[in-house]
Enzyme design. Structure first.
Site, mmCIF file in Angstrom:
data_model
loop_
_atom_site.group_PDB
_atom_site.id
_atom_site.type_symbol
_atom_site.label_atom_id
_atom_site.label_comp_id
_atom_site.label_asym_id
_atom_site.label_seq_id
_atom_site.Cartn_x
_atom_site.Cartn_y
_atom_site.Cartn_z
ATOM 1 N N SER A 74 17.502 -2.166 -3.029
ATOM 2 C CA SER A 74 17.404 -0.755 -3.418
ATOM 3 C C SER A 74 17.125 0.181 -2.246
ATOM 4 O O SER A 74 17.302 1.386 -2.370
ATOM 5 C CB SER A 74 16.312 -0.575 -4.473
ATOM 6 O OG SER A 74 15.031 -0.797 -3.924
ATOM 7 N N LYS A 122 9.758 2.296 -1.843
ATOM 8 C CA LYS A 122 10.703 3.401 -2.032
ATOM 9 C C LYS A 122 10.412 4.485 -0.999
ATOM 10 O O LYS A 122 9.439 4.431 -0.256
ATOM 11 C CB LYS A 122 10.566 4.016 -3.439
ATOM 12 C CG LYS A 122 10.784 3.050 -4.606
ATOM 13 C CD LYS A 122 12.227 2.605 -4.741
ATOM 14 C CE LYS A 122 12.397 1.649 -5.925
ATOM 15 N NZ LYS A 122 13.760 1.066 -5.975
#
Length: 256
Positions: free
Chosen positions: A70, A141
């Site tokens: 991701s 993230k």
């Protein structure tokens, strides 16, 4: 010839020492004790080293194994990064563009009341040393918005606008736009808006807009900032920062 003298000479030859057997057994026992003590010292040293590493990992620098794609191309599956646990320890807060590790309990995942605490402790210790994948509640993230920011997606060029300023994001995965799903949100005070760099493969704040909290992560849930790449050897070094948000105005300034 004096035979008695000859017998006397022969009788002077040393006789077996009755205590030699006892000394031999004592020596063997002492050697076994020394060996046992040596192993105990080795074991105690290993335990002490593990405790020191765990404390260092908990409060200073934590190895973190990247479990998914991701964050490509910035971070790849199997990368081991080093998380700076002191980055936000003394009053500093995450900034737009920072790559962070955080606990997504209550924001990205629900709290699992049925989890086995012992298994979680063992796995957490292994993950803290970079020996196992992180818990399902741990995520890495990029911070895209901080408290008060208004984030709108997307403009005609497929870019985010943060507080009215369009943001070019050079770290995005080639071919990705800022987001395929449009949104217009204001980040709550004390929280962060998180997104992966591989937007088409990242499950992040966008996917939790309808959930309690709207996908926003409380600042206190951030474990630290990813400052270094520790593995593989070809990519070892500091994580390159970004100036993508350098022109973004403070929250509220866009309307003032």
């Amino acid at each position: 010839m004096d035979t008695q003298a000859q017998h006397s000479e022969r009788d002077r030859s040393p006789e077996p020492d009755a205590g030699s057997g006892e000394r031999s057994r004592f020596s063997r026992t002492r050697a076994r004790l020394a060996s046992a003590l040596s192993w105990r010292r080795v074991l105690a040293g290993a335990v002490l080293a593990t405790v020191v590493l765990l404390l260092f990992s908990s409060y200073v620098v934590q190895p973190f194994l990247v479990p998914s794609g991701s964050m490509e191309p910035t971070l790849r599956v199997g990368d081991r990064v080093l998380v700076n646990k002191l980055a936000y320890r003394f009053g500093a807060e995450p900034q737009r563009g920072d790559v962070v590790v955080f606990d997504g309990t209550g924001s990205f995942v629900r709290e699992d009341l049925d989890a086995n605490p012992l298994a979680g402790l063992v796995r957490g210790a292994a993950a803290s040393l970079g020996l196992a994948e992180p818990a399902d509640t741990d995520f890495v993230k990029r911070v895209v918005g901080v408290g008060g920011d208004r984030i709108v997606c997307c403009d005609a060029k497929g870019r985010l606008a943060v507080n009215g300023t369009a943001v070019d994001e050079p770290y995005l995965y080639p071919g990705d736009t800022a987001s395929r799903a449009p949104f217009d949100i204001v980040v709550s005070a004390g929280t962060l808006w998180m997104m992966g760099d591989h937007r088409s493969r990242s499950s992040d704040s966008r996917d939790r807009l309808g959930s309690p909290g709207g996908g926003m992560v409380p600042v206190e849930r951030v474990s630290g900032r990813v400052d270094w790449l520790g593995w593989p050897p070809a990519r070892v070094g500091p994580l390159t920062g970004t100036g993508a948000f350098g022109d973004v105005r403070a929250p509220g300034a866009a309307h003032g």
